[in-house]
Design a protein around this motif. Structure first.
Motif, mmCIF file in Angstrom:
data_model
loop_
_atom_site.group_PDB
_atom_site.id
_atom_site.type_symbol
_atom_site.label_atom_id
_atom_site.label_comp_id
_atom_site.label_asym_id
_atom_site.label_seq_id
_atom_site.Cartn_x
_atom_site.Cartn_y
_atom_site.Cartn_z
ATOM 1 N N THR A 15 -24.804 6.798 -14.226
ATOM 2 C CA THR A 15 -25.501 7.849 -14.962
ATOM 3 C C THR A 15 -25.765 7.376 -16.391
ATOM 4 O OG1 THR A 15 -23.481 8.871 -15.792
ATOM 5 C CG2 THR A 15 -24.292 9.622 -13.621
ATOM 6 N N ASP A 16 -26.680 8.048 -17.059
ATOM 7 C CA ASP A 16 -26.946 7.721 -18.462
ATOM 8 C C ASP A 16 -25.716 7.980 -19.325
ATOM 9 O OD1 ASP A 16 -29.506 7.063 -17.671
ATOM 10 O OD2 ASP A 16 -30.420 8.893 -18.477
ATOM 11 N N ASP A 17 -24.963 9.043 -19.008
ATOM 12 C CA ASP A 17 -23.750 9.349 -19.771
ATOM 13 C C ASP A 17 -22.731 8.212 -19.637
ATOM 14 O OD1 ASP A 17 -22.169 11.314 -21.371
ATOM 15 O OD2 ASP A 17 -20.850 11.202 -19.613
ATOM 16 N N GLU A 18 -22.556 7.720 -18.417
ATOM 17 C CA GLU A 18 -21.623 6.610 -18.187
ATOM 18 C C GLU A 18 -22.092 5.347 -18.906
ATOM 19 O OE1 GLU A 18 -19.708 4.209 -14.354
ATOM 20 O OE2 GLU A 18 -21.443 5.510 -14.050
ATOM 21 N N TRP A 21 -21.359 5.815 -22.560
ATOM 22 C CA TRP A 21 -20.012 6.307 -22.867
ATOM 23 C C TRP A 21 -19.270 5.335 -23.765
ATOM 24 C CZ3 TRP A 21 -15.283 4.434 -20.310
ATOM 25 C CH2 TRP A 21 -14.141 5.165 -20.682
ATOM 26 N N TYR A 171 -14.219 5.197 -16.762
ATOM 27 C CA TYR A 171 -15.079 6.377 -16.911
ATOM 28 C C TYR A 171 -14.810 7.370 -15.777
ATOM 29 C CZ TYR A 171 -19.254 9.265 -17.315
ATOM 30 O OH TYR A 171 -20.109 10.326 -17.441
ATOM 31 N N ARG A 179 -14.149 15.119 -19.628
ATOM 32 C CA ARG A 179 -15.414 15.101 -18.883
ATOM 33 C C ARG A 179 -16.393 16.070 -19.415
ATOM 34 N NH1 ARG A 179 -12.632 14.461 -13.026
ATOM 35 N NH2 ARG A 179 -11.776 12.454 -13.482
#
Length: 179
Positions: A15-18, A21, A171, A179
């Motif tokens: 994901t973009d968040d991962e 991060w 992550y 989270r």
């Protein structure tokens, strides 16, 4: 994907968040140029809206980096070393466009791996022994037999690839409050 013991394993898309991060505060990353470089970085390298934290001299100890930074670093190294081995021998880190999204970052890494593979499959024994086959300007490539550059790039891919895998595990294992 098949694991080492023959079991089928599903690897989730990143994901973009991962991708962005920060495992610790002040991690180096890929970030919007409008936001400026991260802590300890002196520049956001690359063309376009996003850049990779960087600077010379490199800080010691090295900063913790995000998956995005590691992917950008590997893609840059692979693309430019291939360019200075079997390409037009032009281009620089300042010309690269580092993506701010996971899918585009992975695609850039895949392009780099493909370009480097092409540089390798075109090298016969004489080319592996050739000093200066790669003329990448941000290393000592021009002074080394190509096999030494192959060794260096291989260990970079191995160790940064392992770091990316570890960051993906960390992550995924974050506590619910994170989270």
């Amino acid at each position: 994907m098949v694991s080492g013991d023959g079991e089928r394993v599903r690897v989730s898309p990143m994901t973009d968040d991962e991708y962005l991060w920060e495992p610790v505060p002040g991690s180096w990353s890929v970030r919007r140029k409008a936001d400026g470089p991260g802590v300890g970085a002196t520049v956001l390298v690359g063309a376009g809206v996003w850049g990779r934290d960087g600077g010379r001299p490199h800080p010691w100890p090295p900063p913790v980096t995000t998956i995005a930074w590691r992917i950008a670093h590997l893609a840059e190294m692979l693309l430019l070393r291939a360019e200075y081995t079997v390409g037009s021998r032009q281009g620089a880190e300042a010309d690269l466009r580092f993506p701010g999204a996971a899918a585009a970052g992975v695609a850039m890494l895949e392009r780099g791996l493909g370009a480097w593979r092409e540089a390798l499959v075109t090298a016969d024994d004489a080319a592996l022994d050739q000093v200066g086959r790669s003329t990448y300007p941000d290393g000592d490539d021009a002074d080394q037999p190509f096999i030494e550059i192959v060794w260096w790039v291989s260990q970079e891919v191995l160790h940064h690839g392992a770091e990316i895998a570890l960051l993906r595990d960390l992550y995924a294992a974050r506590r619910p409050a994170e989270r």
